[in-house]
Design an enzyme around this catalytic site. Structure first.
Site, PDB file in Angstrom:
ATOM      1  N   ASP A 458      10.387   1.284 -11.681  1.00  0.00           N
ATOM      2  CA  ASP A 458      10.340  -0.168 -11.863  1.00  0.00           C
ATOM      3  C   ASP A 458      10.226  -0.516 -13.349  1.00  0.00           C
ATOM      4  O   ASP A 458       9.921   0.354 -14.191  1.00  0.00           O
ATOM      5  CB  ASP A 458       9.116  -0.698 -11.091  1.00  0.00           C
ATOM      6  N   ASP A 527      13.723  -8.790  -5.091  1.00  0.00           N
ATOM      7  CA  ASP A 527      12.415  -8.962  -4.452  1.00  0.00           C
ATOM      8  C   ASP A 527      12.480 -10.002  -3.336  1.00  0.00           C
ATOM      9  O   ASP A 527      11.513 -10.172  -2.590  1.00  0.00           O
ATOM     10  CB  ASP A 527      11.367  -9.406  -5.488  1.00  0.00           C
TER      11      ASP A 527
HETATM   12  C1  DGJ Z   1       8.344  -5.391  -8.573  1.00  0.00           C
HETATM   13  C2  DGJ Z   1       9.222  -4.758  -7.530  1.00  0.00           C
HETATM   14  O1  DGJ Z   1      10.458  -5.385  -7.487  1.00  0.00           O
HETATM   15  C3  DGJ Z   1       8.491  -4.799  -6.189  1.00  0.00           C
HETATM   16  O2  DGJ Z   1       9.322  -4.280  -5.188  1.00  0.00           O
HETATM   17  C4  DGJ Z   1       7.229  -4.015  -6.317  1.00  0.00           C
HETATM   18  O3  DGJ Z   1       7.521  -2.667  -6.543  1.00  0.00           O
HETATM   19  C5  DGJ Z   1       6.374  -4.579  -7.443  1.00  0.00           C
HETATM   20  N1  DGJ Z   1       7.098  -4.666  -8.670  1.00  0.00           N
HETATM   21  C6  DGJ Z   1       5.144  -3.729  -7.645  1.00  0.00           C
HETATM   22  O4  DGJ Z   1       4.404  -4.135  -8.715  1.00  0.00           O
END
Ligand code: DGJ
Length: 723
Positions: A458, A527
């Protein structure tokens, strides 16, 4: 030979299976594009080379410059620069002359290199073109070389990967995707205005706002017809792409890494190699364009090539930061029950990370949550028959972390300036060798210790205040080095752990591009896991990127982010349109929901090779708004996922016509048990939601306001039909 030199080495023809790209030295003696489109017979080639495009030329414009293969900034030119150089700290006119060409053939790969040299200084630009025998995609990049005395540093202010020219018509449109967090890859098509249209990212990542590709076509191009030229950049840091639509006619697209303010110092003897820019010309509309991109990516870019992606379970939406050994074990049991193949523990497992403000950078299991490390959990997960994966965010640190307390100089910063936080975190400077080594070491250790099958990598905030006080000379290139370090670390991890698979996530789909596609297996698409919103996001994603690289979770209803309630079947059918995965709080699901979920996962496993590896045909409709469908074709198998989010009472059940079938072959519909010819299915089509829309006894429309109809329909080619 796919690449041919003619005219005594003053012209070159690049032939791909269905396209032809012609280059010739123009009246300035510089390589310019003479054709990019369908293949033409050899007897017509000489015609293509007959001089520069006839246009009005005045003392204030030199429109021919848009046709050149690289837009060097110097001499009589006023267009968008693609290569800008300062020699000796002062001389800013780059005046190139042609210096030779080389053609290489090696197996199924062919390469052309055109060398240009500055007329005064020891400075060269080598323009590279590479093609593969099975693809119409042309890959281009520039290698810039500086020679001379040690004091003769040159500064690059712009070093684009390629200029692509689209010749003169009076109707130019463009397609691209734009967006924001939770609404990535929104497809936009429209007339290309006269002037310079720039898409860019200044974030240090690809960005949620724009994606580095553009398609140029006429306003009449459709999903199934029309000449479409695409240009895409393989780069995961900041970038720009400028489509220059000249008032005199002609469009050029110059694209490269970095945004305004690039400052790359090239010392004598050094080379700078730009990221690749890819171009594709097809005459079969947007659908064929996408299919050719997908095939290229799966054959030549993605590390795991045609491997089918497993069904993941990810616990982020279920537990957020409230992670414990027990709650993850319970979720893993439910995930295994419905058929997940890899369990991924997301954020919150390490250091003091109990919320977004702490612990980022301290990559050891949280001792309070996992007193014995992650072994008990990984063994439990493996005992349930699943692989194990972890979330990491290596490029970041919370100020409230041991890492930052120990190494405050490791983050991007300017001396004496504030260090502005976003999501409570700062960006580590991966251009530093010590930071890069540190990241590789702990990642390697983590993957080895827990035999990780999967990493979700990430990156949750853009760069800001991107300074490097200890190394002011390398500061200008840290943007570049940072991205290259990310690629290097991923490559090294993969080489050391061949079964490791990686997902790129940047707060959702903020780092989706062809550069990242060379080092990861899939992307976290967004997300936003609301099935209806997701349809438009997936539609935009699939324009360039293969759906097997598009990770889609089924989550709870109402959706935790958008609060929209969507039925389980619809959620599954939307997520099945790529790499199906699960992100729901399964502990809160009823037994009936779990059983239905298990059945959907099982259905998906039976057809996922068709979805992930087959040819994608986007059928009629506006995804997420009207009746729409996607069809996948793989060998004898046809899979259709269809969606009708909102029922229209004054219309009967609508037919959807299929694409790409053999007109004279028979296709058995496994839902109805009936066989139709491909011709019938492509001309008349199928009513995909028949059972729900009409009364089977008399064929009339049922009075029902049921929204969110969806269906999975499978067909198999059975035989050649007699007339
Ligand atoms: C952002 C990601 O897109 C989410 O899926 C998740 O992993 C969060 N970060 C965790 O902090």
């Amino acid at each position: 030979m796919p690449i041919t030199a003619t005219e005594g080495g003053r012209a070159w023809f690049i032939e791909t299976p269905a396209s032809l790209y012609a280059i010739a030295l123009d009246s300035n003696g510089l390589p310019a594009q003479r054709h990019w489109g369908s293949r033409l017979p050899h007897r017509d080639w000489a015609e293509l080379l007959k001089g520069d495009t006839p246009r009005w030329i005045s003392d204030s414009s030199r429109p021919a410059e848009v046709e050149q293969e690289i837009l060097a900034d110097g001499g009589l030119r006023w267009g968008v620069p693609g290569l800008q150089v300062i020699f000796h700290g002062a001389n800013q006119s780059l005046e190139l002359i042609f210096g030779g060409a080389q053609i290489h053939e090696s197996g199924s790969e062919s390469t052309l290199v055109l060398t240009l040299k500055d007329s005064l200084f020891p400075f060269w630009a080598h323009l590279h073109y590479r093609i593969q025998a099975d693809s119409d995609v042309i890959e281009r990049w520039v290698e810039i070389e500086s020679g001379g005395d040690a004091e003769d540093d040159v500064v690059l202010l712009r070093a684009d990967s390629a200029n692509w020219f689209v010749d003169d018509t009076d109707d130019y449109w463009y397609s691209s995707t734009h967006g924001q967090w939770a609404a990535e890859t929104q497809l936009k098509r429209g007339p290309l205005p006269i002037g310079d249209l720039t898409f860019t990212s200044r974030t240090g990542t690809t960005s949620h706002q724009a994606n580095p590709w553009i398609m140029i076509h006429s306003g009449s191009a459709t999903e199934t017809s029309g000449l479409v030229r695409t240009m895409a950049l393989g780069w995961s840091g900041s970038w720009h792409l400028t489509a220059q639509h000249r008032p005199e006619g002609g469009v050029s697209v110059s694209t490269g890494f970095g945004h305004e303010g690039v400052h790359l110092v090239l010392k004598s003897g050094e080379r700078h190699v730009t990221p690749p820019s890819y171009g594709l010309a097809t005459d079969g509309g947007f659908g064929e364009t996408s299919r050719k991109w997908h095939a290229f990516v799966l054959h030549h870019l993605r590390p795991s090539r045609h491997e089918v992606r497993p069904v993941l379970y990810n616990s982020w939406e279920a537990t957020g930061f409230e992670v414990s050994e027990t709650n993850q074990m319970r979720l893993a049991e439910k995930a295994a029950q419905i058929g997940a193949e890899v369990f991924v523990l997301d954020d919150g497992w390490f250091g003091s990370r109990t919320n977004s403000a702490r612990g980022l950078g301290d990559w050891y299991p949280n001792p309070a949550r996992f007193p014995n490390g992650l072994h008990a959990l990984t063994e439990h997960v493996r005992g349930l028959g699943m692989g194990f994966g972890l979330w990491v965010e290596p490029e970041m640190a919370n100020p409230d972390s041991d890492l930052y307390r120990e190494h405050p100089d490791w983050v991007l910063n300017f001396e004496g300036r504030s260090r502005l936080e976003a999501r409570n975190q700062l960006v580590l400077n991966f251009a530093r060798d010590d930071v890069k080594r540190w990241a590789l070491d702990w990642l390697d250790d983590l993957v080895s210790t827990y035999r990780l099958d999967f990493l979700k990598w990430d990156m949750n905030r853009p760069f800001s205040q991107a300074g490097w006080p200890d190394e002011p000379c390398r500061q200008g290139s840290l943007w570049l080095s940072h991205t290259r370090a990310v690629y290097d670390i991923m490559r090294t991890l993969r080489a050391r752990h061949p079964s490791l698979r990686i997902e790129s996530c940047t707060g959702g789909g903020g780092r989706v591009d062809l550069g990242m596609m060379e080092v990861v297996d899939q992307f976290w698409t967004s997300d936003n896991t609301d099935a209806l919103d997701r349809q438009t996001i997936q539609h935009g994603f699939s324009q360039l990127y293969p759906v097997s690289a598009m990770c889609n979770w089924v989550t709870d209803s109402p959706n935790p982010t958008t609060k929209r309630a969507v039925p389980l079947e619809y959620r599954f059918h939307v997520a099945m349109a790529g790499a199906l995965s699960i992100g729901a709080d399964l502990g809160a699901w009823t037994d009936e929901e779990l059983d239905r979920a298990a059945a959907f996962v099982q259905d998906y496993k039976e057809i996922r090779d068709v979805i992930q590896l087959g040819a994608l045909h986007r059928l009629d409709g506006t995804p997420g708004v009207t009746l729409s469908a996607v069809q996948y074709l793989y060998g004898e198998a046809v899979v259709i996922l269809s969606y009708e989010p909102r029922r229209s009472l004054h219309r009967g059940a609508r037919r959807t016509t299929l694409h790409g079938l053999e007109p004279n072959a028979g296709y058995l519909n496994h839902t109805t048990g009936r066989t139709h010819s491909g011709g019938y299915l492509m001309e008349r089509g199928l009513v995909l939601h028949d059972a729900l829309n009409t009364d089977p006894s008399n064929g009339t429309l049922r009075f029902s306001n049921q929204d969110y109809l969806s269906a999975l329909t499978t067909l198999t080619r059975v035989d050649q039909l007699e007339n």
